[in-house]
Design an enzyme around this catalytic site. Structure first.
Site, PDB file in Angstrom:
ATOM      1  CD  GLU A 255      35.645  21.760  39.086  1.00  0.00           C
ATOM      2  OE1 GLU A 255      35.265  22.945  39.272  1.00  0.00           O
ATOM      3  OE2 GLU A 255      36.768  21.347  39.400  1.00  0.00           O
ATOM      4  CB  CYS A 289      37.257  24.208  41.574  1.00  0.00           C
ATOM      5  SG  CYS A 289      38.504  24.040  40.313  1.00  0.00           S
TER       6      CYS A 289
END
Ligand code: ADP
Length: 484
Positions: A255, A289
């Site tokens: 990720e 993120c």
């Protein structure tokens, strides 16, 4: 200041059921982003500590942890959930101090961690295989087995939440974990490991090796005794992790962040959208993120949206984490330098707004002025690269076609949001936007513990959160039994 997460010496690793110093005896300093002072020292773990942690995890899989039923794993995770809530204030303070995040964000992160543990506690004994119709005389079924030793490397931006989603799922699925927190923020990882111990995880089911990325992190990712790697962090290191995993042919979940857009169409409900346009970009000082760093606005409402956002930017309170500001410092002076370097590349764009830093913010703190750029060049570096700071760009578009082209025009694809009341347009955008998650008239779902999360392109691959994560932490074995 002396810091003892849950009463622990912060300079230790957890290997098996023993807290111990790094084999080398080395430690490294942890800084307070709000004023630059040294908070404490953590263990600088290395290859020898990773070897010991992997051996402890393997022994756990071959022993008590490997024999622990799914029901019992769920009960242990439930106890961890309870202990997280019992220590909520301390955990929120540790995270706020360590990462520089406003205290209220620290509390939100505790809620996130607790919720991951609750979700995966409940899911542990509901993960099962299938029976498959085949020829007469056969019974065919699948077993979902844990990979074995799961290596988990987490970043500094949301340690608690990312540990919750990765370690929570890995443990629920029956893996033994070796966890490597980020050298910038390790305190809640120590507390989490201690909570696991107190909740009754058998020795070696959860091990912790703090330390530098190229040392402890690389040793873990390259280790031949690790059967699955899970990494959240930069694209640069994600590439390395995938290369390391290739050497050992083990699966990886990556990720790696994004450049996530929110698209404001002409028919958007601006009253609902405006606060989210900004909070989704500036939460955790933009170090998220899934931060929405690109705001795409239909040209009919562009000036109105930019002015309304600018007004809110100018009212932002920016200061030390303990003051509970709207925006705290970024994690380090190094990160501040990276963000300021990006800001310097925006000289050809209009700065629609900049927020002021509180006059009494401590000098050594890593403060960056939150900045909104009006940007009519969708391929400008500020509209293309992940900045990981409190910076957003507002980009105009003329029709749905162009909105899609801009939204899909970066190498990333993590999250997207669309603000529109038009049903067919909602359906089309959800289908055609290249991202792991699409939100319509909302964004982020408060962390979305139950909702699969992950990227396409440079944002990575594999899915975390929800049941998808459990699938990622297991492998399927098919059994065909011929009984005539
Ligand atoms: P950032 O640039 O946001 O700090 P990184 O990708 O550098 O993100 O760091 C995320 C995590 O990866 C941290 O735990 C860090 O220690 C670890 N890490 C950094 N370099 C390496 C490496 N070469 N091998 C393995 N892990 C690493």
């Amino acid at each position: 200041m002396t810091i003892h997460p849950l009463g622990l010496d912060p300079g230790l690793c957890l290997i098996g059921d023993a807290w111990c110093a790094a084999d080398s005896g080395d430690r490294l300093p942890l800084y307070n982003p709000s004023d630059g002072s040294v908070l404490c020292e953590i263990a600088a773990g290395g290859a020898a500590d990773v070897d010991a942690a992997v051996a402890a995890a393997q022994a756990a899989m071959a022993g008590a942890w490997g024999r622990t039923t799914a029901m019992e794993r769920g009960r242990i995770l439930h106890r961890m959930h309870r202990l997280v809530l019992d220590h909520a204030d301390e955990l929120a303070q540790l995270e706020s101090l360590d990462v520089g995040k406003p205290l209220k964000q620290g509390h939100a992160d505790v809620v996130g961690l607790a919720r991951y543990l609750e979700f995966y506690a409940g899911a542990a004994d509901k993960l099962h295989g299938d029976t498959i119709p085949y020829q007469n005389g056969f019974t065919v079924y699948t077993l979902r087995e844990p990979h074995g030793v799961a290596g988990i490397i987490v970043p500094w931006n949301y340690p608690m939440q990312i540990i919750g989603r990765a370690a929570g799922a890995a443990l629920a699925a029956g893996n033994a974990v070796v966890l490597k927190p980020a050298e910038e923020a390790s305190l809640t990882a120590l507390a989490f490991a201690e909570i696991g111990r107190r909740a009754g995880l058998p020795a070696g089911a959860l091990n912790l090796v703090p330390g530098r990325g190229p040392e402890a992190g690389a040793a873990l990712a390259r280790h031949r005794g690790v059967h699955h790697m899970s990494f959240t962090g930069s694209v640069r290191v994600g590439r390395l992790i995938q290369q390391y995993a290739a050497e050992n042919i083990v699966p990886v979940t990556l990720e790696l962040g994004g450049k996530s857009p929110q698209i404001v169409f002409g028919d958007a409900d601006l009253g609902a959208a405006l606060p989210v346009l900004i909070s989704a970009g500036l939460q955790n000082a933009g170090q998220t993120c899934s931060a929405s760093s690109r705001i795409l606005v239909h040209q009919s409402r562009y000036d109105e949206v930019v002015e309304a956002m600018a007004e809110r930017y100018r009212a932002l309170r920016v200061g030390p984490a303990s003051d509970n500001p709207d925006v705290g410092p970024v994690v380090s002076n190094r990160q501040k330098g990276i963000v300021e370097d990006f800001l310097g590349q925006g000289g050809d764009l209009t700065r629609a707004a900049e927020a002021d830093i509180a006059a009494d913010a401590p000098n050594g703190g890593a403060y960056v002025r939150p900045t909104l750029f009006a940007c009519d060049k969708p391929d400008h570096v500020l509209a293309r690269d992940e900045i990981f700071g409190p910076v957003q760009v507002a980009i105009p578009f003329s029709d749905d076609e162009e909105a899609l082209a801009i939204a899909n025009g970066t190498d990333y694809g993590l999250v997207a949001g669309c603000w529109t009341m038009n049903g067919p347009r909602q359906m089309r955008m959800a289908k055609e936007i290249r991202a792991g998650q699409v939100y319509i008239n909302n964004y982020g779902a408060g962390g979305g513990i139950e909702i699969p999360f992950g990227g396409v392109g440079l944002s990575g691959h594999g899915r975390e959160k929800g049941f998808e994560a459990l699938h990622g932490f297991t492998r399927v074995k098919a059994v065909s039994n011929f009984h005539g």
